[in-house]
Design a protein around this motif. Structure first.
Motif, PDB file in Angstrom:
ATOM      1  N   GLN A   1       3.442  14.155 -13.564  1.00 42.45           N
ATOM      2  CA  GLN A   1       2.442  14.098 -14.643  1.00 42.45           C
ATOM      3  C   GLN A   1       2.623  12.909 -15.553  1.00 42.45           C
ATOM      4  O   GLN A   1       2.525  12.987 -16.768  1.00 42.45           O
ATOM      5  N   ASP A   2       2.686  11.810 -15.112  1.00 43.42           N
ATOM      6  CA  ASP A   2       2.989  10.733 -15.620  1.00 43.42           C
ATOM      7  C   ASP A   2       1.637   9.898 -15.915  1.00 43.42           C
ATOM      8  O   ASP A   2       1.530   8.936 -14.928  1.00 43.42           O
ATOM      9  N   MET A   3       1.038  10.022 -16.941  1.00 43.00           N
ATOM     10  CA  MET A   3      -0.200   9.238 -16.870  1.00 43.00           C
ATOM     11  C   MET A   3       0.013   7.886 -16.966  1.00 43.00           C
ATOM     12  O   MET A   3      -0.914   6.946 -16.759  1.00 43.00           O
ATOM     13  N   ALA A   4       1.305   7.392 -17.762  1.00 39.84           N
ATOM     14  CA  ALA A   4       1.336   6.110 -18.132  1.00 39.84           C
ATOM     15  C   ALA A   4       1.446   5.429 -16.812  1.00 39.84           C
ATOM     16  O   ALA A   4       0.946   3.966 -16.687  1.00 39.84           O
ATOM     17  N   VAL A   5       2.299   5.792 -15.890  1.00 37.11           N
ATOM     18  CA  VAL A   5       2.421   5.212 -14.736  1.00 37.11           C
ATOM     19  C   VAL A   5       1.142   5.193 -13.819  1.00 37.11           C
ATOM     20  O   VAL A   5       0.716   4.003 -13.285  1.00 37.11           O
ATOM     21  N   LEU A   6       0.272   6.141 -13.769  1.00 37.89           N
ATOM     22  CA  LEU A   6      -1.074   5.962 -13.151  1.00 37.89           C
ATOM     23  C   LEU A   6      -1.944   4.945 -13.786  1.00 37.89           C
ATOM     24  O   LEU A   6      -2.595   4.268 -13.102  1.00 37.89           O
ATOM     25  N   ASP A   7      -2.067   4.910 -15.238  1.00 36.37           N
ATOM     26  CA  ASP A   7      -2.682   3.878 -15.688  1.00 36.37           C
ATOM     27  C   ASP A   7      -2.216   2.412 -15.325  1.00 36.37           C
ATOM     28  O   ASP A   7      -3.003   1.447 -15.293  1.00 36.37           O
ATOM     29  N   GLN A   8      -0.798   2.259 -15.294  1.00 36.77           N
ATOM     30  CA  GLN A   8      -0.372   0.986 -14.895  1.00 36.77           C
ATOM     31  C   GLN A   8      -0.651   0.693 -13.435  1.00 36.77           C
ATOM     32  O   GLN A   8      -1.137  -0.555 -13.445  1.00 36.77           O
ATOM     33  N   LEU A   9      -0.697   1.695 -12.539  1.00 42.10           N
ATOM     34  CA  LEU A   9      -0.913   1.379 -11.159  1.00 42.10           C
ATOM     35  C   LEU A   9      -2.541   1.024 -11.100  1.00 42.10           C
ATOM     36  O   LEU A   9      -2.799   0.130 -10.387  1.00 42.10           O
ATOM     37  N   ALA A  10      -3.324   1.737 -11.864  1.00 43.58           N
ATOM     38  CA  ALA A  10      -4.799   1.360 -12.041  1.00 43.58           C
ATOM     39  C   ALA A  10      -4.912  -0.068 -12.362  1.00 43.58           C
ATOM     40  O   ALA A  10      -5.672  -0.867 -11.806  1.00 43.58           O
TER      41      ALA A  10
ATOM     42  N   GLN B   1       0.803  -1.303  -0.016  1.00 41.99           N
ATOM     43  CA  GLN B   1       0.055  -0.124   0.060  1.00 41.99           C
ATOM     44  C   GLN B   1       0.880   1.264   0.100  1.00 41.99           C
ATOM     45  O   GLN B   1       0.791   2.213  -0.734  1.00 41.99           O
ATOM     46  N   MET B   2       1.876   1.249   0.930  1.00 38.57           N
ATOM     47  CA  MET B   2       2.702   2.421   0.841  1.00 38.57           C
ATOM     48  C   MET B   2       3.434   2.647  -0.315  1.00 38.57           C
ATOM     49  O   MET B   2       3.640   3.815  -0.935  1.00 38.57           O
ATOM     50  N   GLU B   3       3.958   1.635  -0.938  1.00 34.75           N
ATOM     51  CA  GLU B   3       4.820   1.601  -2.376  1.00 34.75           C
ATOM     52  C   GLU B   3       3.880   2.344  -3.257  1.00 34.75           C
ATOM     53  O   GLU B   3       4.093   3.194  -4.159  1.00 34.75           O
ATOM     54  N   TRP B   4       2.508   1.655  -3.209  1.00 26.95           N
ATOM     55  CA  TRP B   4       1.450   2.397  -4.258  1.00 26.95           C
ATOM     56  C   TRP B   4       1.324   3.686  -4.156  1.00 26.95           C
ATOM     57  O   TRP B   4       1.158   4.409  -5.158  1.00 26.95           O
ATOM     58  N   ARG B   5       1.124   3.989  -2.868  1.00 26.99           N
ATOM     59  CA  ARG B   5       0.648   5.628  -2.760  1.00 26.99           C
ATOM     60  C   ARG B   5       1.849   6.297  -2.980  1.00 26.99           C
ATOM     61  O   ARG B   5       1.781   7.482  -3.481  1.00 26.99           O
ATOM     62  N   GLU B   6       3.016   6.067  -2.669  1.00 27.78           N
ATOM     63  CA  GLU B   6       4.249   6.787  -3.119  1.00 27.78           C
ATOM     64  C   GLU B   6       4.367   6.994  -4.550  1.00 27.78           C
ATOM     65  O   GLU B   6       4.487   7.979  -5.079  1.00 27.78           O
ATOM     66  N   SER B   7       3.847   5.745  -5.332  1.00 29.71           N
ATOM     67  CA  SER B   7       3.788   5.876  -6.939  1.00 29.71           C
ATOM     68  C   SER B   7       2.889   6.752  -7.292  1.00 29.71           C
ATOM     69  O   SER B   7       3.164   7.524  -8.273  1.00 29.71           O
ATOM     70  N   VAL B   8       1.833   6.975  -6.718  1.00 26.97           N
ATOM     71  CA  VAL B   8       0.684   7.728  -6.944  1.00 26.97           C
ATOM     72  C   VAL B   8       1.157   9.124  -7.075  1.00 26.97           C
ATOM     73  O   VAL B   8       1.147  10.163  -7.562  1.00 26.97           O
TER      74      VAL B   8
ATOM     75  N   LEU C   1      -7.453   3.347  -2.526  1.00 27.35           N
ATOM     76  CA  LEU C   1      -6.269   3.806  -3.386  1.00 27.35           C
ATOM     77  C   LEU C   1      -6.688   3.938  -4.780  1.00 27.35           C
ATOM     78  O   LEU C   1      -6.001   4.706  -5.308  1.00 27.35           O
ATOM     79  N   ASP C   2      -7.698   2.979  -4.954  1.00 28.03           N
ATOM     80  CA  ASP C   2      -8.409   3.554  -6.305  1.00 28.03           C
ATOM     81  C   ASP C   2      -8.874   4.793  -6.584  1.00 28.03           C
ATOM     82  O   ASP C   2      -8.538   5.556  -7.539  1.00 28.03           O
ATOM     83  N   GLN C   3      -9.398   5.309  -5.404  1.00 24.62           N
ATOM     84  CA  GLN C   3      -9.768   6.695  -5.647  1.00 24.62           C
ATOM     85  C   GLN C   3      -8.696   7.489  -5.353  1.00 24.62           C
ATOM     86  O   GLN C   3      -8.782   8.754  -6.338  1.00 24.62           O
ATOM     87  N   ALA C   4      -7.541   7.564  -4.881  1.00 24.79           N
ATOM     88  CA  ALA C   4      -6.555   8.505  -5.004  1.00 24.79           C
ATOM     89  C   ALA C   4      -5.857   8.329  -6.296  1.00 24.79           C
ATOM     90  O   ALA C   4      -5.570   9.358  -6.943  1.00 24.79           O
ATOM     91  N   ILE C   5      -5.855   7.395  -7.124  1.00 24.21           N
ATOM     92  CA  ILE C   5      -5.344   7.163  -8.473  1.00 24.21           C
ATOM     93  C   ILE C   5      -6.404   7.878  -9.410  1.00 24.21           C
ATOM     94  O   ILE C   5      -5.824   8.677 -10.166  1.00 24.21           O
TER      95      ILE C   5
END
Length: 177
Positions: free
Chosen positions: A115-124, A101-108, A164-168
């Motif tokens: 402003q990296d939409m590709a990373v956000l899409d991959q996280l989602a 969870q912490m890793e994902w939140r830091e990545s978000v 987390l999904d809401q944050a993404i």
């Protein structure tokens, strides 16, 4: 226009009391009851019947909304079994889950800052996979093992993932604006 308000959501929709549901059967049951109890059908009836039709339609809507969401359905099955998921009070989680969870939140946060939409899409996408895996585990806990304590833990995990999904989603929305 008799309506049994004492029925649980599964009984109301004529569905088995299981986590794994046939989506088409759920939709068909909902549409059938909505057609039967829609307030417009009671427009020419006395006020008491109009109120009952509105209450019935509201109850049918509530049942459908709860049962169509895997998280809500799991939570509801646990409630029927007398199990409190303790989502607001019990935040104890396995360490590996919390670290993820912490890793994902830091990545978000980083992806939003960069402003990296590709990373956000991959996280989602990764999150969707994790959620589907947990939902499958929840189904096994509830339908096969009757492990309500394990199921409650999974519901709490799914609640974390929902946030987390809401944050993404919020980060993606900011980038799209």
């Amino acid at each position: 226009m008799a309506f049994d308000f004492s029925q649980d959501h599964f009984s109301l929709l004529g569905l088995p009391h299981t986590f794994v549901l046939d989506d088409a059967a759920l939709e068909a049951a909902y549409r059938g009851l909505q057609s039967q109890y829609h307030p417009d059908r009671a427009a020419s009836l006395p006020d008491a019947d109009k109120r009952q039709a509105l209450q019935a339609a509201t109850r049918v809507n509530e049942a459908f909304q709860i049962l169509k969401s895997p998280l809500s359905r799991g939570r509801y099955l646990l409630k029927l079994a007398g199990v409190d998921t303790q989502e607001e009070t019990n935040t104890a989680m396995p360490v590996a889950f919390l670290m993820q969870q912490m890793e994902w939140r830091e990545s978000v946060v980083e992806a939003r800052a960069n402003q990296d939409m590709a990373v956000l899409d991959q996280l989602a996408q990764d999150l969707r996979g994790e959620r589907l895996g947990l939902e499958a585990s929840l189904g096994r806990c509830l339908d096969e093992q009757h492990d309500y304590i394990g199921a409650a833990l999974i519901v709490r995990k799914l609640r974390f993932l929902e946030k987390l999904d809401q944050a993404i989603g919020d980060a993606i929305e900011v980038l799209l604006d």
